[in-house]
Design a protein around this motif. Structure first.
Motif, PDB file in Angstrom:
ATOM      1  N   MET A 288     -31.063 -10.466  23.334  1.00  0.00           N
ATOM      2  CA  MET A 288     -30.684  -9.604  22.258  1.00  0.00           C
ATOM      3  C   MET A 288     -31.775  -9.785  21.173  1.00  0.00           C
ATOM      4  N   TYR A 289     -32.503 -11.035  21.119  1.00  0.00           N
ATOM      5  CA  TYR A 289     -33.620 -11.089  20.264  1.00  0.00           C
ATOM      6  C   TYR A 289     -34.610 -10.271  20.548  1.00  0.00           C
ATOM      7  N   GLU A 290     -34.938 -10.300  21.847  1.00  0.00           N
ATOM      8  CA  GLU A 290     -36.101  -9.472  22.508  1.00  0.00           C
ATOM      9  C   GLU A 290     -35.979  -8.018  22.280  1.00  0.00           C
ATOM     10  N   SER A 291     -34.934  -7.429  22.651  1.00  0.00           N
ATOM     11  CA  SER A 291     -34.223  -6.102  22.398  1.00  0.00           C
ATOM     12  C   SER A 291     -34.545  -5.607  21.063  1.00  0.00           C
ATOM     13  N   MET A 292     -34.155  -6.438  19.925  1.00  0.00           N
ATOM     14  CA  MET A 292     -34.275  -6.307  18.615  1.00  0.00           C
ATOM     15  C   MET A 292     -35.819  -6.118  18.373  1.00  0.00           C
ATOM     16  N   HIS A 293     -36.512  -7.016  18.817  1.00  0.00           N
ATOM     17  CA  HIS A 293     -38.132  -7.113  18.596  1.00  0.00           C
ATOM     18  C   HIS A 293     -38.604  -5.766  18.991  1.00  0.00           C
ATOM     19  N   ILE A 294     -38.241  -5.262  20.354  1.00  0.00           N
ATOM     20  CA  ILE A 294     -38.981  -4.010  20.885  1.00  0.00           C
ATOM     21  C   ILE A 294     -38.471  -2.882  19.978  1.00  0.00           C
ATOM     22  N   ILE A 295     -37.453  -3.017  19.424  1.00  0.00           N
ATOM     23  CA  ILE A 295     -36.771  -1.756  18.864  1.00  0.00           C
ATOM     24  C   ILE A 295     -37.729  -1.636  17.583  1.00  0.00           C
ATOM     25  N   GLU A 296     -37.828  -2.895  16.877  1.00  0.00           N
ATOM     26  CA  GLU A 296     -38.670  -2.933  15.594  1.00  0.00           C
ATOM     27  C   GLU A 296     -40.193  -2.543  15.612  1.00  0.00           C
ATOM     28  N   GLN A 297     -40.718  -2.874  16.950  1.00  0.00           N
ATOM     29  CA  GLN A 297     -41.945  -2.048  17.055  1.00  0.00           C
ATOM     30  C   GLN A 297     -42.339  -0.772  17.065  1.00  0.00           C
TER      31      GLN A 297
ATOM     32  N   PHE B 240     -29.181  -1.693  10.805  1.00  0.00           N
ATOM     33  CA  PHE B 240     -28.407  -2.527  11.959  1.00  0.00           C
ATOM     34  C   PHE B 240     -29.287  -3.327  12.278  1.00  0.00           C
ATOM     35  N   ILE B 241     -30.434  -3.739  12.733  1.00  0.00           N
ATOM     36  CA  ILE B 241     -31.590  -4.485  13.187  1.00  0.00           C
ATOM     37  C   ILE B 241     -31.289  -5.701  12.095  1.00  0.00           C
ATOM     38  N   LYS B 242     -31.429  -5.166  10.682  1.00  0.00           N
ATOM     39  CA  LYS B 242     -31.207  -6.177   9.600  1.00  0.00           C
ATOM     40  C   LYS B 242     -29.738  -6.883   9.425  1.00  0.00           C
ATOM     41  N   TYR B 243     -28.815  -6.098   9.663  1.00  0.00           N
ATOM     42  CA  TYR B 243     -27.589  -6.618   9.556  1.00  0.00           C
ATOM     43  C   TYR B 243     -27.434  -7.590  11.013  1.00  0.00           C
ATOM     44  N   PHE B 244     -27.856  -7.199  12.098  1.00  0.00           N
ATOM     45  CA  PHE B 244     -27.632  -7.855  13.306  1.00  0.00           C
ATOM     46  C   PHE B 244     -28.250  -9.463  13.457  1.00  0.00           C
ATOM     47  N   ARG B 245     -29.675  -9.267  12.780  1.00  0.00           N
ATOM     48  CA  ARG B 245     -30.218 -10.522  12.793  1.00  0.00           C
ATOM     49  C   ARG B 245     -29.764 -11.604  11.749  1.00  0.00           C
ATOM     50  N   LYS B 246     -28.784 -10.988  10.832  1.00  0.00           N
ATOM     51  CA  LYS B 246     -27.701 -12.136  10.298  1.00  0.00           C
ATOM     52  C   LYS B 246     -26.656 -12.440  11.095  1.00  0.00           C
TER      53      LYS B 246
ATOM     54  N   HIS C 114     -30.769  12.341  15.143  1.00  0.00           N
ATOM     55  CA  HIS C 114     -30.356  12.618  13.994  1.00  0.00           C
ATOM     56  C   HIS C 114     -31.396  12.310  12.769  1.00  0.00           C
ATOM     57  N   PRO C 115     -31.590  12.982  11.708  1.00  0.00           N
ATOM     58  CA  PRO C 115     -32.529  12.572  10.759  1.00  0.00           C
ATOM     59  C   PRO C 115     -32.017  11.224  10.065  1.00  0.00           C
ATOM     60  N   ASP C 116     -31.026  10.818  10.052  1.00  0.00           N
ATOM     61  CA  ASP C 116     -30.772   9.288   9.543  1.00  0.00           C
ATOM     62  C   ASP C 116     -30.929   8.315  10.557  1.00  0.00           C
ATOM     63  N   PHE C 117     -31.313   8.526  11.977  1.00  0.00           N
ATOM     64  CA  PHE C 117     -31.431   7.653  13.230  1.00  0.00           C
ATOM     65  C   PHE C 117     -32.132   6.551  12.649  1.00  0.00           C
ATOM     66  N   GLN C 118     -33.507   6.700  12.289  1.00  0.00           N
ATOM     67  CA  GLN C 118     -34.490   5.696  12.240  1.00  0.00           C
ATOM     68  C   GLN C 118     -33.727   4.699  10.833  1.00  0.00           C
ATOM     69  N   LYS C 119     -33.337   5.225   9.817  1.00  0.00           N
ATOM     70  CA  LYS C 119     -32.688   4.670   8.758  1.00  0.00           C
ATOM     71  C   LYS C 119     -31.688   3.582   9.283  1.00  0.00           C
TER      72      LYS C 119
ATOM     73  N   LEU D 204     -22.210   2.012  18.166  1.00  0.00           N
ATOM     74  CA  LEU D 204     -21.819   3.010  18.795  1.00  0.00           C
ATOM     75  C   LEU D 204     -21.572   4.265  17.546  1.00  0.00           C
ATOM     76  N   ASP D 205     -21.664   3.867  16.298  1.00  0.00           N
ATOM     77  CA  ASP D 205     -21.654   4.935  15.279  1.00  0.00           C
ATOM     78  C   ASP D 205     -22.957   5.400  15.204  1.00  0.00           C
ATOM     79  N   ILE D 206     -24.110   4.917  15.402  1.00  0.00           N
ATOM     80  CA  ILE D 206     -25.340   5.322  15.493  1.00  0.00           C
ATOM     81  C   ILE D 206     -25.448   6.451  16.567  1.00  0.00           C
ATOM     82  N   TRP D 207     -24.889   6.098  17.650  1.00  0.00           N
ATOM     83  CA  TRP D 207     -25.012   6.796  18.827  1.00  0.00           C
ATOM     84  C   TRP D 207     -24.041   8.271  18.570  1.00  0.00           C
TER      85      TRP D 207
END
Lengths: 375, 160
Positions: free
Chosen positions: A274-283, A184-190, A174-179, A148-151
C-alpha cells in the motif's frame, strides 16, 4: 454359539470426520466450499469444491466482441476490476500494435494502483474481522470509500467500472480527479498508521499469524502462488518488475519481498505494498500530460489470426489472458489464468496439521476472491 | 531466571500493544466529528449523485418532446447482453423518400450491466445515463422500459 467379531472402533480422538466450511461461511467471503477432514480440531486434509459462482465467462467471451469482453472481466476479480480491464486492453493493443497516448498510460497506471490500494484495504478490513477485530472492518471500509468516491466521479461506477477500452479510456478524467487523489494520499498516509497500530503490532494478531501456514519458496513456485502471497515466501514474481507494462518501467518502486513464508509475512507484504502504491501515484499524479484519452480505433476490432498471451499484476497475483483469434471480431477461445485459482490450490498443503481456527487465518492471508476462482 | 523475566516481558509488551490499539479506537470514540456515516433514507432530498453516475440508461428529450435517436440500432449491436431492442418503422419522408423512424426503444434494465458501450458508441448522442438508482421493484416486468416518450419525434436536422 456364535463367534462375536470385534471390529476395532476408533476412539473419538482418532476418528476423522468431515465438515463443510462454506459455501456460506463468513470467512470464505463468497461461495467457496471447503470439505475439511478433521481429527479433533486438527485439519488432516482439505478439498475445495469450486463452481458455486461459475458463470461460464470463457465461453461467453467467444460470442462477444473485444470491447464487450471488458465488462465481463470486471466481474472476475471484482476488487481489481481496473487491472483486469487493463489486461484485455493490453492484449488487443499489443496484438494490433497500437501505441496508446501517453496520457492514457498515466491514467491507467494511477487507476491500477488506486485499485490495488482499495483491494488491500478491503483485504485488511476483512482479514482483521476474520481474526476477531471488528474495528478493522469499519476502518478499512471507511478509507476505501474515499477511493470509490474518486472512481464514481470519473468513471460513473463505484465497483464495476468498465473504464478502459481497447485503445484508451471510456471518458477523460474528471477535472477534480488530480486534486481528489492528492487529498486521498495525504489522508491515507495518516490513516495507515492507525492500521499499523491497531493490527500489525497487536499481540493477539501476531500470535495467531506468526509461523502459521508456512510455505517455502519452492512450494510457492510449484503451486504457482503469485502476488503478495508468493512474495511473502520470498519469490520475486511481480509482473510489474519483470514484464513491465504501462508506465511501470518508468516509475520507481520496490518489489516487496518477505522470506518467512507465514501468514504474518503475507500480511506485511500487503501492508508495504500500500505504501509502494501510494509512492507510485505520487510520482505520476502531478505529471499527467495533456492529450487524447483514446487512440484512434476502428469501429469493429478484429485481431489477426494467431495466439496471444498477456500478463498483468492484479492485486492478487499474476493474471494471464490467453486468446486464440481466427481473424474474426470475436475470439475463437479465451482462457483466463486467474491468480486466486492457483492460490487456492496451496491451501490444502499449508493448512495440514494445524487447527481449524488457523485455517481461517490462512485462507484470509491468501486473499481469495471467489468469482475469480470460478469465473 | 531468564525465562521468568521473558514471561513477564511478554505480558507487558502484549498489554502495551493492546493499549496502543485501544488508544486509536478511543480517539475516534471521543471525537464524533469524524463520523462518516450517511443517514441514507433520511437524506434522500439532499442526496446528490455525481454527474457521471451510471444509474440507468435514459433518452433525453427537449422541451418540445424531441429526441435525437435515428433508430440506427448501433446501441443494440454493441450491447453485450441484449438489454436494448429497437423497433423502427419506415415512413414516407417529406421529399418522397422512405425514412426510418424509431417506434420503440426498449430497454431491459434488469439485464443491463452498465458497461456504457451504448452511450459511448451512439453516433447522435441520443442516450445518456440517468441518476436514478432506486430500482428495486416487486415485479420484474416493470424493469422493461420504453425510452422514447409517447408522441415524441426526432429533432429536425438529425434525420439520416
Amino acid at each position: 454359539m456364535k463367534e462375536v467379531i470385534h471390529t476395532p472402533v476408533p476412539s473419538v480422538e482418532e476418528e476423522e470426520y468431515h465438515i463443510n466450511m462454506g459455501p456460506q461461511h463468513p470467512s470464505t467471503h463468497g461461495v467457496l466450499r471447503l470439505v475439511v477432514s478433521l481429527q479433533g480440531e486438527i485439519v488432516k486434509n482439505l478439498k475445495p469444491h469450486c463452481g458455486y459462482i461459475h458463470r461460464g465467462m470463457e465461453k461467453m467471451c467467444e460470442k462477444d466482441t473485444y470491447p464487450q469482453i471488458i465488462h465481463l472481466t470486471d466481474r472476475m476479480d471484482y476488487l481489481s476490476a481496473h487491472i483486469n480491464n487493463h489486461a484485455v486492453c493490453l492484449l488487443v493493443e499489443n496484438a494490433l500494435q497500437i501505441e496508446v497516448p501517453e496520457r492514457v498510460k498515466y491514467i491507467r497506471t494511477i487507476m491500477d494502483e488506486l485499485c490495488r490500494i482499495q483491494s488491500h484495504q478491503l483485504w485488511w478490513a476483512s482479514f482483521g474481522m476474520d481474526l476477531g477485530g471488528l474495528t478493522c472492518f469499519f476502518y478499512g471500509l471507511r478509507d476505501r470509500e474515499k477511493i470509490l468516491d474518486i472512481w464514481e466521479e470519473t468513471t460513473g461506477a463505484r465497483f464495476l467500472q468498465s473504464y478502459y477500452t481497447p485503445g484508451g479510456l471510456m471518458w477523460d478524467i474528471h477535472p477534480d480527479f488530480q486534486k481528489n487523489v492528492k487529498a486521498f494520499i495525504k489522508y491515507f498516509r495518516k490513516k495507515i498508521r492507525d492500521y499499523e497500530k491497531i493490527l500489525s503490532g497487536n499481540v493477539i494478531f501476531t500470535e495467531r499469524s506468526r509461523n502459521i501456514g508456512l510455505m517455502t519458496k519452492e512450494e510457492a513456485i510449484s503451486y504457482g502462488v503469485t502476488g503478495p502471497s508468493g512474495r511473502g515466501s520470498g519469490w520475486s514474481c511481480d509482473i510489474r518488475k519483470h514484464h513491465p507494462y504501462a508506465l511501470y518501467d518508468k516509475v520507481e518502486f520496490k518489489e516487496i519481498l518477505y522470506h518467512e513464508g507465514d501468514t504474518l509475512a503475507r500480511y506485511m507484504v500487503r501492508m508495504d505494498e500500500m505504501y509502494e502504491s501510494m509512492h507510485i501515484i505520487e510520482q505520476l499524479i502531478d505529471n499527467i500530460p495533456e492529450g487524447d484519452f483514446s487512440a484512434k480505433m476502428k469501429a469493429v476490432i478484429k485481431l489477426p489470426a494467431g495466439e496471444y498471451y498477456q500478463r498483468v499484476e492484479s492485486a492478487r497475483g499474476d493474471l494471464g489472458i490467453y486468446c486464440i483469434s481466427d481473424g474474426n471480431k470475436t475470439p475463437y477461445r479465451m482462457k483466463f489464468r486467474t491468480p486466486s485459482f492457483s492460490n487456492l490450490s496451496v491451501l490444502d498443503h499449508i493448512s495440514r496439521d494445524l487447527k481449524i481456527a488457523d485455517l481461517v487465518a490462512i485462507g484470509g492471508s491468501l486473499d481469495l476472491v471467489i468469482p475469480d476462482i470460478d469465473r | 531466571m531468564n525465562s521468568f523475566f521473558n514471561y513477564f516481558a511478554d505480558i507487558f509488551s502484549g498489554v502495551k500493544s493492546l493499549l496502543i490499539g485501544m488508544s486509536v479506537t478511543g480517539k475516534y470514540f471521543f471525537s464524533p466529528g469524524q463520523i462518516v456515516t450517511q443517514q441514507y433514507p433520511e437524506n434522500r432530498k439532499t442526496l446528490k449523485m455525481y454527474e457521471r453516475f451510471k444509474g440507468e440508461v435514459i433518452m433525453p428529450h427537449d422541451a418540445n418532446n424531441h429526441h435525437r435517436c435515428t433508430g440506427c440500432a448501433i446501441c443494440e449491436l454493441n450491447c453485450p447482453n441484449g438489454s436494448i431492442e429497437i423497433v423502427s418503422a419506415r415512413i414516407d419522408g417529406p421529399d418522397g423518400k422512405k425514412v426510418r423512424v424509431i417506434d420503440k426503444h426498449i430497454y431491459h434494465l434488469g439485464m443491463c450491466t452498465f458497461c456504457s458501450l451504448c452511450v459511448k458508441t451512439c453516433p447522435e448522442n441520443a442516450l445518456a445515463f440517468g441518476q436514478e438508482f432506486e430500482h428495486a421493484v416487486f415485479d420484474r416486468s416493470v424493469l422493461t422500459k420504453i425510452l422514447n416518450q409517447p408522441g415524441s419525434s426526432i429533432i429536425k436536422g438529425t434525420e439520416e
